[in-house]
Design a protein around this motif. Structure first.
Motif, short mmCIF file in Angstrom:
data_model
loop_
_atom_site.label_atom_id
_atom_site.label_comp_id
_atom_site.label_asym_id
_atom_site.label_seq_id
_atom_site.Cartn_x
_atom_site.Cartn_y
_atom_site.Cartn_z
N ILE A 87 -5.27 2.56 -10.34
CA ILE A 87 -5.84 0.89 -9.51
C ILE A 87 -5.14 -0.48 -10.74
O ILE A 87 -4.45 -1.81 -10.04
N ASN A 143 -16.48 5.95 -1.21
CA ASN A 143 -15.96 5.14 -1.10
C ASN A 143 -15.03 4.07 -0.04
O ASN A 143 -14.66 3.13 -0.50
N THR A 144 -15.20 5.10 1.15
CA THR A 144 -15.06 3.81 2.10
C THR A 144 -16.60 3.45 3.46
O THR A 144 -15.82 3.03 4.15
N PHE A 204 -1.02 6.97 -8.82
CA PHE A 204 -1.79 7.34 -7.82
C PHE A 204 -1.82 9.09 -7.02
O PHE A 204 -1.89 9.69 -7.10
N ALA A 264 -3.49 2.43 2.56
CA ALA A 264 -4.09 1.69 2.48
C ALA A 264 -5.98 2.39 2.22
O ALA A 264 -6.42 2.58 0.84
N SER A 274 -6.40 5.41 2.97
CA SER A 274 -6.30 6.83 1.95
C SER A 274 -6.68 6.90 0.36
O SER A 274 -7.31 7.29 -0.84
N PHE A 275 -5.78 5.34 -0.49
CA PHE A 275 -5.78 4.55 -1.70
C PHE A 275 -7.72 4.39 -1.97
O PHE A 275 -7.88 4.54 -2.78
N LYS A 276 -7.87 3.59 -1.01
CA LYS A 276 -9.24 3.45 -1.37
C LYS A 276 -10.54 4.95 -1.43
O LYS A 276 -10.94 5.07 -2.28
N ALA A 277 -9.61 5.49 -0.07
CA ALA A 277 -11.06 6.94 -0.19
C ALA A 277 -10.93 7.42 -1.88
O ALA A 277 -11.77 7.72 -2.20
N HIS A 278 -9.83 7.52 -1.90
CA HIS A 278 -9.63 8.74 -3.34
C HIS A 278 -9.59 7.88 -5.04
O HIS A 278 -10.00 8.51 -5.69
N SER A 279 -9.62 6.45 -5.01
CA SER A 279 -9.11 5.97 -6.04
C SER A 279 -10.53 5.42 -6.25
O SER A 279 -10.95 5.16 -7.16
N GLY A 280 -11.20 4.99 -5.52
CA GLY A 280 -12.76 4.45 -5.44
C GLY A 280 -12.61 3.05 -5.74
O GLY A 280 -13.35 2.56 -6.38
N MET A 281 -11.31 2.85 -4.80
CA MET A 281 -11.29 1.04 -5.27
C MET A 281 -12.20 -0.38 -5.41
O MET A 281 -12.42 -0.85 -5.88
N SER A 290 -8.68 7.72 -11.68
CA SER A 290 -8.26 6.37 -10.74
C SER A 290 -8.28 5.07 -11.31
O SER A 290 -7.37 3.99 -10.59
N TRP A 339 0.81 -1.36 -0.19
CA TRP A 339 0.20 0.27 0.09
C TRP A 339 0.73 1.20 0.02
O TRP A 339 0.80 2.11 -0.22
N GLU A 364 -17.08 12.19 -1.88
CA GLU A 364 -16.65 11.39 -2.14
C GLU A 364 -15.67 10.34 -1.49
O GLU A 364 -15.88 8.91 -1.75
N LYS A 404 -6.53 16.18 -8.10
CA LYS A 404 -7.44 16.72 -6.92
C LYS A 404 -7.30 18.03 -6.33
O LYS A 404 -7.63 18.69 -6.22
#
Lengths: 127, 511
Positions: free
Chosen positions: A118, B97-98, A37, B496, B498-505, A114, A28, B93, A44
């Motif tokens: 990913i 996402n989270t 990223f 992890a 932050s990645f999910k929150a901003h990429s919406g994984m 995004s 991560w 957003e 943003k």
């Protein structure tokens, strides 16, 4: 959402998603440090802070004038319509304008970037 | 007259019940119950958000404030729009996402801690109850006025309505009731504005001059309602940061499939509700011009009946058929507005109790899908009963302080912990608890020491406590974080999150 992207492989049920990647904080750390990223976050930040900063600065200035310089707010512009009401009207227009700019730019850039971030995570992860 | 009003009331009620019946058949899983299965479009969610935000307080309150206090009412209305800039650009957003169903989900995802989730539950329940009670009291007063039944019976009626919507139709029913209400309300506003503009030959500036001539130039200046020089700033701070901390608004972002839709639904809201807030100035000035402040004050000291009285005037005046139809329609829509908003609040509260407290804190997530829905429904009944109880107690009490409290607690307790959870690596569980505790206590204490509660003898001179309580909330969060100490493993998990929150994984929650 494009179901064809390799990224979809990572899109799992949230409840069962105590995935391998999550336990490996090194992955991560690499993910948030990845160029794609970083680019998303920069996009943003460059969009949000100027828009939000400018509009909130205008609004704060208006509220301080409403509190500390009431005669200024009462200066007539057209008929009985004065500076205070002009600023209120401008606040509506400003909110709408800023929101439209944000949504247009975000729609154009955020999703693409995004998905790239990913996808890079998928490729870069050591699994 | 009563017959006509009852007729329109029943028409709107049966429409919403039909929606509930339709929605009940589509509500089987916990995700459908809390978040409409995450399947709403941007337009649907945008109308529902606008419905949530055009509460009776906005619908009746803003135009009443303009009619009685002039520019301060207009400032109030625009503040309610400005708040959504922060929601749109910073919160909607990453929240979507989270989290799954609640504010507690986001905090728990970030902190991996049941204590942090518990703190979010406290923030949610306090804000929702403080928001709900004035709405219920308003509905009670409105129905009493229109149907002539007692305040207590009115409150129980509202309680039954909101419980039925949520219990059987969950988020799907709540959303569509909200959409219907938003459409009715906007249609009424358009009719009203066209008629009032026709009354001044489509020269809206005439209204400004007539108000100035009748009530003096002071009406077109700030300071009649927001008396302290810092009142305006504190009011705007409440809205700018408070909206992002209102759980029933946040919950709406879980009903859409992705961040893009969440973003577009805020845009819908900003044009729908913003357009409405803009015309409350015209409605208020028209009411002051045509109905007159003495008549508005005679009907309600707070000015809350300015809009219905204007509708009556534009329909032809008291005693005419047109006047009665207009008045009855407006009151019925206001009632529907209240019902829809309290339903949304009930749903958000039952989510905090059933999903956060019972399923995740007490049972640690080991609850079957079927039981989750069952518990959610029990919680809905309990929340509804408690809200009715508080609504009954609220009769004759000054509920104005509660309106201020709801948004101030949201800005001072909920907003700091959401913001820091999303953006600060070192923020930890102790920080969440510190932020909620200090933000909550400081806003409650300062509101009780302020002019809304103590009138002339106020110890704290500013009506909205946010200007001081929000910095205190942040300070509490920082102190808590410092006391909690550093934890490298916890801080590493921020990557992890932050990645999910901003990429919406994790985009497809139900796949």
């Amino acid at each position: 959402m494009s179901a064809m992207l390799p990224a979809q492989a990572l899109v799992t049920n949230r409840d069962t998603e105590a995935s391998e990647v999550q336990s490996d904080s090194g992955t991560w750390a690499a993910a948030v440090a990845s160029p794609s990223f970083r680019r998303l976050m920069t996009t943003k930040a460059r969009l949000v802070w100027p828009l939000l900063g400018a509009s909130l600065a205008f609004v704060v200035a208006m509220t301080l004038l409403a509190g500390y310089d009431r005669p200024f707010m009462a200066i007539k512009v057209v008929g009985a319509f004065n500076v205070g009401y002009l600023m209120i009207l401008m606040t509506y227009l400003l909110c709408w304008l800023v929101a439209v700019i944000y949504v247009l730019v975000a729609n154009k850039q955020f999703e693409v970037q995004s998905r790239q971030a990913i996808a890079d995570l998928k490729i870069g992860s050591p699994r | 007259m009563i017959g006509l009003t009852v007729g329109i009331f029943l028409l709107i009620l049966s429409l919403t019940l039909a929606i509930t019946y339709w929605a009940a058949k589509r509500t089987n899983t916990a995700s459908e119950f809390y978040a409409a299965g995450g399947s709403l479009s941007a337009k649907e969610n945008g109308f529902a958000l606008a419905g949530d935000w055009m509460s009776a307080a906005a619908f009746l309150g803003f135009s009443g404030l303009v009619a009685l206090y002039g520019m301060d009412g207009s400032l109030y209305a625009v503040a309610a729009l400005v708040g959504f800039l922060v929601v749109l650009m910073l919160i909607a957003e990453p929240m979507r996402n989270t989290g799954r169903f609640t504010l507690g989900d986001v905090i728990a995802e970030r902190m991996q801690s049941r204590h942090a989730r518990l703190a979010a539950v406290v923030g949610t329940i306090v804000v929702n109850l403080a928001y709900m009670v004035p709405q219920m009291a308003g509905a009670g007063a409105l129905i009493k006025l229109m149907l002539g039944i007692s305040y207590d019976a009115s409150i129980v009626l509202v309680g039954i309505g909101m419980i039925v919507y949520v219990l059987f139709g969950g988020m799907i029913a709540t959303t569509w009731v909200q959409i219907v209400k938003a459409v009715l309300l906007l249609a009424a506003a358009i009719v009203l504005v066209v008629m009032l503009l026709a009354a001044v030959s489509f020269h809206p500036l005439t209204l400004f001059s007539s108000v100035e001539q009748t009530y003096g130039s002071k009406m077109l200046m700030p300071g009649n309602y927001l008396k302290h020089p810092l009142d305006a700033l504190s009011l705007f701070m409440s809205f700018i940061f408070g909206v992002a901390g209102l759980p029933h608004i946040m919950t709406r972002f879980y009903t859409v499939p992705d961040a893009r839709t969440a973003r577009k639904s805020v845009l819908w809201l900003m044009f729908l509700a913003g357009g409405f807030f803009l015309v409350t100035t015209l409605i208020g000035f028209a009411a002051a011009t045509f109905v007159g402040q003495p008549a508005i004050l005679a009907a309600d000291k707070g000015g809350n009946l300015a809009l219905p009285l204007l509708a009556q005037y534009l329909g032809g005046g008291a005693g005419t058929l047109g006047g009665q139809v207009f008045l009855a329609a407006i009151c019925a829509i206001a009632f529907a507005a209240i019902l829809a908003v309290v339903a949304g609040l009930t749903l958000a509260s039952s989510g905090a109790i059933a999903h956060d407290l019972y399923v995740n804190v007490i049972r640690k997530g080991r609850v079957s899908e079927h039981d989750q829905v069952r518990v959610a429904k029990i919680a809905t009944l309990a929340v509804g009963a408690i809200a009715v109880g508080f609504g009954l107690l609220a009769q004759g009490i000054n509920v104005g302080v509660l309106v201020i409290l709801a948004i101030a607690v949201a800005a001072s307790a909920n907003f700091p912990i959401i913001f820091l959870s999303l953006f600060w690596r070192r923020f930890n569980t102790a920080g969440v608890i510190g932020g909620i505790a200090v933000g909550l206590v400081s806003s409650v204490v300062l509101a009780l020491l302020g002019p809304a509660f103590l009138q002339g003898k106020a110890i704290f001179p500013i009506v909205n406590p946010t200007i001081l309580s929000m910095p205190l909330g942040f300070l509490g969060a920082l102190l808590g974080t410092w006391i909690g100490g550093r934890n490298p493993a916890h801080e590493a998990r921020f990557d992890a999150f932050s990645f999910k929150a901003h990429s919406g994984m994790v985009v497809n929650k139900e796949q």
